[in-house]
Design an enzyme around this catalytic site. Sequence first.
Site, PDB file in Angstrom:
ATOM      1  N   HIS A  79       0.840  -1.203   0.000  1.00 54.74           N
ATOM      2  CA  HIS A  79       0.000   0.000   0.000  1.00 54.74           C
ATOM      3  C   HIS A  79       0.875   1.254   0.000  1.00 54.74           C
ATOM      4  CE1 HIS A  79      -4.244   1.456   1.012  1.00 54.74           C
ATOM      5  NE2 HIS A  79      -3.542   2.493   0.605  1.00 54.74           N
TER       6      HIS A  79
ATOM      7  N   HIS B 262       1.665   5.095  -1.983  1.00 58.81           N
ATOM      8  CA  HIS B 262       1.305   6.146  -2.942  1.00 58.81           C
ATOM      9  C   HIS B 262       2.586   6.775  -3.476  1.00 58.81           C
ATOM     10  CE1 HIS B 262      -2.983   5.994  -1.948  1.00 58.81           C
ATOM     11  NE2 HIS B 262      -2.582   5.736  -0.711  1.00 58.81           N
ATOM     12  N   LEU B 263       2.925   6.426  -4.701  1.00 59.09           N
ATOM     13  CA  LEU B 263       4.152   6.980  -5.295  1.00 59.09           C
ATOM     14  C   LEU B 263       3.886   8.317  -5.977  1.00 59.09           C
ATOM     15  CD1 LEU B 263       5.887   3.801  -6.799  1.00 59.09           C
ATOM     16  CD2 LEU B 263       6.486   5.037  -4.711  1.00 59.09           C
TER      17      LEU B 263
ATOM     18  N   ASN C 113      -4.405   6.207  -7.374  1.00 51.96           N
ATOM     19  CA  ASN C 113      -4.925   7.585  -7.350  1.00 51.96           C
ATOM     20  C   ASN C 113      -3.895   8.606  -7.835  1.00 51.96           C
ATOM     21  OD1 ASN C 113      -3.376   7.170  -5.055  1.00 51.96           O
ATOM     22  ND2 ASN C 113      -4.581   8.545  -3.791  1.00 51.96           N
TER      23      ASN C 113
ATOM     24  N   ASP D  93      -8.551   3.199  -4.077  1.00 51.20           N
ATOM     25  CA  ASP D  93      -8.051   3.677  -2.786  1.00 51.20           C
ATOM     26  C   ASP D  93      -8.104   5.190  -2.637  1.00 51.20           C
ATOM     27  OD1 ASP D  93      -6.857   3.108  -0.182  1.00 51.20           O
ATOM     28  OD2 ASP D  93      -5.203   4.298  -0.949  1.00 51.20           O
TER      29      ASP D  93
ATOM     30  N   HIS E 280     -10.821   0.180   0.046  1.00 48.59           N
ATOM     31  CA  HIS E 280     -10.704   1.320   0.962  1.00 48.59           C
ATOM     32  C   HIS E 280     -12.093   1.458   1.568  1.00 48.59           C
ATOM     33  CE1 HIS E 280      -9.740   5.619   2.118  1.00 48.59           C
ATOM     34  NE2 HIS E 280     -11.053   5.665   2.082  1.00 48.59           N
TER      35      HIS E 280
ATOM     36  N   ASP F 283       0.860   2.298   3.859  1.00 49.74           N
ATOM     37  CA  ASP F 283      -0.013   3.379   3.370  1.00 49.74           C
ATOM     38  C   ASP F 283       0.781   4.688   3.260  1.00 49.74           C
ATOM     39  OD1 ASP F 283      -2.115   4.807   2.375  1.00 49.74           O
ATOM     40  OD2 ASP F 283      -3.395   4.640   4.141  1.00 49.74           O
TER      41      ASP F 283
ATOM     42  N   PHE G 164      -4.790  14.373   4.302  1.00 45.32           N
ATOM     43  CA  PHE G 164      -4.718  13.155   5.115  1.00 45.32           C
ATOM     44  C   PHE G 164      -3.492  12.332   4.725  1.00 45.32           C
ATOM     45  CE2 PHE G 164      -9.322  14.009   5.141  1.00 45.32           C
ATOM     46  CZ  PHE G 164      -9.641  13.775   6.468  1.00 45.32           C
TER      47      PHE G 164
END
Lengths: 323, 428
Positions: B60, B62-63, B94, B152, B179, B305, B323
């Site tokens: 999990h 986020h790149l 995303n 997500d 999610h 995450d 967030f």
Amino acid sequence: MTNTAWTRKDLLGLEDLSREEIELILATAETFKEVSTREIKKVPALRGKTVVNLFFEPSTRTRVSFEVAAKRLSADVINIAVETSSVKKGETLIDTGTNIQALKADIIVMRHNCSGAAQVFAQHVDLSVVNAGDGWHEHPTQALLDIFTLKEKLGKIEGLNVTIVGDIAHSRVARSNIWGLSKLGAKVTVCAPKMLIPAGFEVFPAQVTHNLDEALAKADAVNVLRMQFERDGQTAFPEQMEYFRNFGITEERIAKAKKNILVMHPGPLNRGIEISSEVADGQNSVILEQVTNGIAVRMAVLFLVAQARDRKNAIANKKRPRN
Amino acid sequence: MRLLIKNGRVIDPASKTDEILDVLIDNSRIANISKDIKNGSSQIIDATGKIIIPGIVDMHVHLREPGREDKETVLTGTLAALKGGVTSVLAMANTNPAMDCPESLDILKQIIKKSAKCNVYICAAITKKRQGRELVNIARLKKSGAVALSDDGVSVDEKVLFSKAVKKAKQSGILIICHCEDLRLSGGGVMNLGAVSTRLGLKGIPRESEYKRVERDIILAKETLGSVHIAHVSCKESVDIIAQAKKKGAKVTAETAPHYFTLTEEAVSGYNTNMKMNPPLRTQADRQAIIEGLKSGVIDAIASDHAPHTVNEKDVEFDRAEFGTIGLETSLSLGITELVDKNILTWPELVKKFCLNPSKILKIDKGTLRAGADADIAIVSADKEWTVDKKALISKSKNSSFLGRKLKGIVEYTICRGEIVYKYGIHR
């Protein structure tokens, strides 16, 4: 009298203050109250200091009260309202703060619609920050003037029963009052419909009731919060007439309460919504005295934070080696 | 190129290995694991006193690339991963454009080819633009190389659409990652609803917004005979619901993130925006339930995450802050500090959560040190302490919930496909 020295450059809330610190503000306010009765209503305590009223949320009475307080202390006052500032153009809170700091202001009185904004702000600037209301979090000077008025009228705070009625969930006035009153030994009861008591409210030192007559029975004072029916629309909210029927402060209800119960309201009043006109203008009401006392309390706060900051700066300058 | 790692404690739950051994790497694969491997011509790493584990599979992450290169890129994110002993990441969908069609995947695949420093797997979206209205072409995305599907950041609100997605995903043999959040219940909240939000005057997110959606997603998956993976489990009720479902034989797996087993809502006091994440930090009872869930196996995996955000997005009023916390560089150390050191998990159990289970869930051939496997390895000094320092973070964004915190366990070497790509403090 207390021997505590005031050492905070900011006043952000009452939760963090000790009983002694609150008592010191009240005692200082007492000495300043007399200034407003003089023919020339001015003392030079903050002469040469600049106070910036930085209001991100519309407010007339709090802003005016701070302005009058600062002027009676001989400070220069600048008012910045969000509509006329660059904040709307996307300036960040912290940039706004550092820019005002660059103007060599001494105190920022700040009102903001986000909880915690004053605290974040104070971490980024060296000048004094006085919280004039942040979101639902705290409104310390309002609670201080409420407490000052109570003490003036009833001679003490210790042991008093104070009831706060209204939208507790969204009220910074309620939160600051609960902290301040409980630290001084008063018993606080909050009264509201279930939907206006927030989750986890047990964290506050206060009793909860949903029955107004019960809440008023033992009360030495009742602080009536302003109801904002125009609020977010997402959370459940009572219907206006139903609210007045069950939680409105009326003559009948006051007649059943203690004879000398004090009726307070932070203003502006919604007559016929949370309080009837008869009560607002009646002999138990101290609403206008609260306004007058607000000046003295805010003078005390401005004076104390400025003094603490000056003292800190003086120590820092002494430590700094001279070439 | 041959590489010999000598004398380390090799922990590989897949082969039930936990003993002092040597590991020989030949040509990007593990050639041999045994005692006293003699090989004069190899480059040698002395791993005496150190722990050798499979490279972490962080499912999990986020790149942010393509689209938000100011927050993180494939390059900076994978460099951060290596520092944390992570050799495989699942990149969330995303991005901008969202990973909702083969063309978008191609863009990302090009970037990965050019700049990734570790293995990057792609999680595609479930619906077009992640808007919850129209399904992506699942079969085509699978063919393009996506290993999982998730919107997500948001949940697919439409029941029928979600059921259809699970069905199609099953046909294509691809995993759906949920999610779980009902936005109508979250209601614009910024932290957990409860005593702390009330004290701070912040709008709360009720726990129902998470667990009711966990419940729904599991039921819908069951009805369609498909399987789902529940992302970032944060509250007790979710753990209970997943436990019940597993007991009844539902095909559900779950992950949590280190901040949920380390921190509680109390951390938000002071309005520290690095403590603002979604789902929010919950109560001590929830944290305890997450820990129990890890222990009992209800929660299969730990994933960071990793959610990078710029200073401009975090250094603002709490209500307005984004967030998320970054996590790639601290995940393993938190696992060691909070779970192994406190006797909640054994080392092999921890390695399962970080390496083997995510690989199994994603059906990728990673997370093990058996002979013949890809030589993705982390060599760890379990007892060395370090303090999380903003300046030393590799990630482009510095929004860590753990700044200033003292943690145990540092990664000495990270080896990816047989290459030493990270040696303590130095990327190669």
